[in-house]
Scaffold this motif. Structure first.
Motif, short mmCIF file in Angstrom:
data_model
loop_
_atom_site.label_atom_id
_atom_site.label_comp_id
_atom_site.label_asym_id
_atom_site.label_seq_id
_atom_site.Cartn_x
_atom_site.Cartn_y
_atom_site.Cartn_z
N ARG B 20 0.82 -1.21 0.00
CA ARG B 20 0.00 0.00 0.00
C ARG B 20 0.86 1.27 0.00
O ARG B 20 0.59 2.23 -0.71
CB ARG B 20 -0.92 -0.02 1.23
N ARG B 24 0.96 4.08 -2.78
CA ARG B 24 0.67 5.48 -2.42
C ARG B 24 1.78 6.39 -2.92
O ARG B 24 1.53 7.46 -3.46
CB ARG B 24 0.51 5.60 -0.90
N ARG B 27 1.37 7.07 -6.59
CA ARG B 27 0.10 7.60 -7.12
C ARG B 27 0.39 8.94 -7.76
O ARG B 27 0.78 9.88 -7.10
CB ARG B 27 -0.89 7.84 -5.98
N ARG B 28 0.24 9.00 -9.03
CA ARG B 28 0.48 10.25 -9.73
C ARG B 28 -0.85 10.78 -10.24
O ARG B 28 -1.77 10.01 -10.49
CB ARG B 28 1.44 10.02 -10.92
N ARG B 29 -0.89 12.10 -10.40
CA ARG B 29 -2.10 12.67 -10.99
C ARG B 29 -2.22 12.15 -12.41
O ARG B 29 -1.28 12.22 -13.17
CB ARG B 29 -1.97 14.20 -11.01
N GLU B 30 -3.38 11.60 -12.74
CA GLU B 30 -3.54 10.98 -14.06
C GLU B 30 -3.97 12.00 -15.10
O GLU B 30 -4.05 11.69 -16.28
CB GLU B 30 -4.59 9.85 -13.97
#
Lengths: 233, 232
Positions: B20, B24, B27-30
């Protein structure tokens, strides 16, 4: 995962809405109880990064509340859900998903899943202005979950839901709490009594009770009344 | 025995550790900024787009009449166009979605700027289309026609932004409408009072520059204010 709150304060023209609040939360459902005006909503707003504290810090695994990385893993349901009446429920979820940085295909998949999960079904294609209070609340819950949050902050989530929906929502939160930090503010004792693993109580802007909670206990209301007898939960 | 099965039994797959946390951290802005602007454009109310196109059509019809007053009548319409833009930019406040938007990953400042760019660029495009047509049928060159169209638009937009920050709800809407009507009337009055004299002076670039400066100030102030939730 750990949410650390240290010395959090919020003053409004001399009045202490939240006064030197410190606590740590880990995965699981955490209940926050308090009378009207105890400072719950102000605290929730600061934990969600929408209100700047007068003093103190909030961090999730070392990531500060003001950073984009914090908001990337945050799901937030405010007490009063604002919405665009001309949008359909589905459009509203897609719109907020875009602000949460989700790609269109990812957002579409999640929005479809959540519309089903929250029982909105066909109503997801109807304009929000036609929704009942309960349906709008369910839409609010759906938007809070759209980015699969690690930290879920929900303020009075069951207001306007019927008993069946409330029970369903409790189960959902319980499930989410297995791998996320869930902070649930409510004045309905039964909403948190059976699902929260930790209980916090606020009074006059301060956290006056912060203890692990045995989900089997059924004396929360009694405990609350004993401590804050004169205040309305 | 199957060697694969044997190996699988001998070396069980360990449980994932820190999965996790890893996800986390990655996690990139898509959504790119350009996509955000396009997305915001997609959520602008249909009636705003249709009305904007309607304004363009009206300006073109007015221009085709070949009247010398056409530019003044067209420029008196642009405050209404600016009013629509101000209404779109202040939509979150009007419908109480500020709190939700502030809790989203994309900073609200970026989201609002994207909305401003989407609507503002479309309106600039409309004025840019109208200016050469009005110029061709009228007596002014394209630059001067553009300035005549843009100045009241920018003036109304900047005053509207200022007012919508200070006054909320119905009061704000009424005041913004009053500003649009005042700017519109002011343009027509200037034409009637000093029309010929004004056209011979070089005041129009000065008016445009002042309106541009005001707009920049107001846009910056509005974006600054989006960082904090103003609360009673």
């Amino acid at each position: 995962m750990e949410l650390i709150v240290r010395g959090l304060c919020k003053y409004y023209s001399g009045k202490k809405a939240v006064d030197d609040v410190t606590f740590r939360l880990t995965e699981g459902v955490n209940g926050l109880l308090g009378a009207n005006g105890a400072g719950k909503t102000t605290l929730m707003r600061m934990l969600s990064g929408v209100l700047r504290p007068t003093a103190g810090t909030v961090s999730l695994d070392g990531v500060d509340v003001s950073s984009e990385d914090y908001r990337a893993v945050l799901g937030y349901l405010p007490q009063e859900l604002g919405y665009y009446p001309d949008f359909t429920g589905f459009d509203f979820l897609m719109y907020l998903a875009s602000l949460k940085g989700l790609s269109r295909s990812h957002a579409k998949r999640r929005a479809t899943e959540l519309i089903e999960l929250t029982g909105l079904g066909e109503a997801g294609r109807k304009r929000i202005r036609t929704y009942s209070g309960g349906m709008r609340r369910r839409l609010g819950i759906a938007q809070a979950l759209i980015n699969d949050p690690d930290l879920l902050i929900v303020d009075e989530p069951t207001a306007g839901l019927d008993p069946g929906e409330r029970a369903r929502f409790r189960d959902l939160l319980s499930e989410l709490g297995r791998h996320s930090i869930v902070l649930l503010s409510t004045h309905i004792v039964s909403d948190v009594e059976q699902i929260a693993g930790r209980m916090l109580m606020m009074s006059s802007g301060r956290v006056v009770f912060d203890e692990l909670w045995d989900k089997g206990r059924t004396d929360l209301e009694e405990l609350y009344l004993k401590r804050f007898g004169g205040e309305n939960v | 025995m199957n060697i694969k099965k044997e190996l699988k039994n001998a070396f069980p797959v360990p449980a994932p550790v820190g999965r996790r946390e890893f996800l986390r951290a990655h996690r990139r802005r898509e959504l790119s900024t350009m996509m955000l602007v396009l997305t915001e454009a997609g959520y602008v109310r249909l009636r705003t787009w249709l009305s904007s196109l309607g304004f363009l059509a009206v300006m073109l019809v007015i221009a085709s009449g070949g009247e010398p007053e056409a530019i003044w009548v067209s420029s008196s319409l642009t405050p209404a166009l600016a009013l629509m833009a101000v209404a779109e930019w202040g939509r979150s406040r009007r419908y109480g979605t500020v709190e939700l938007e502030l809790a989203c990953r994309t900073p609200r400042r970026t989201a609002l700027l994207a909305r401003m760019v989407a609507v503002g660029a479309a309106h600039l495009g409309i004025l840019a289309l109208a200016a050469p047509v009005l110029s061709a049928w009228g007596e002014m060159n394209v630059a001067r026609t553009g300035a005549h169209l843009l100045t009241p638009y920018l003036l109304t937009a900047s005053l509207g932004l200022d007012l919508s920050r200070r006054c909320r709800g119905r009061e704000g809407a009424i005041l913004c409408s009053a500003v649009a009507i005042t700017v519109c009337a002011l343009g027509l009055w200037i034409r009637r009072a000093w029309g010929g004299a004004l056209e011979r002076t070089k005041l129009w670039p000065v008016a445009l520059i002042v309106a541009l400066i005001l707009s920049v100030i107001e846009v910056v102030s509005t974006l600054r204010e989006t960082e904090v939730l103003t609360w009673s």
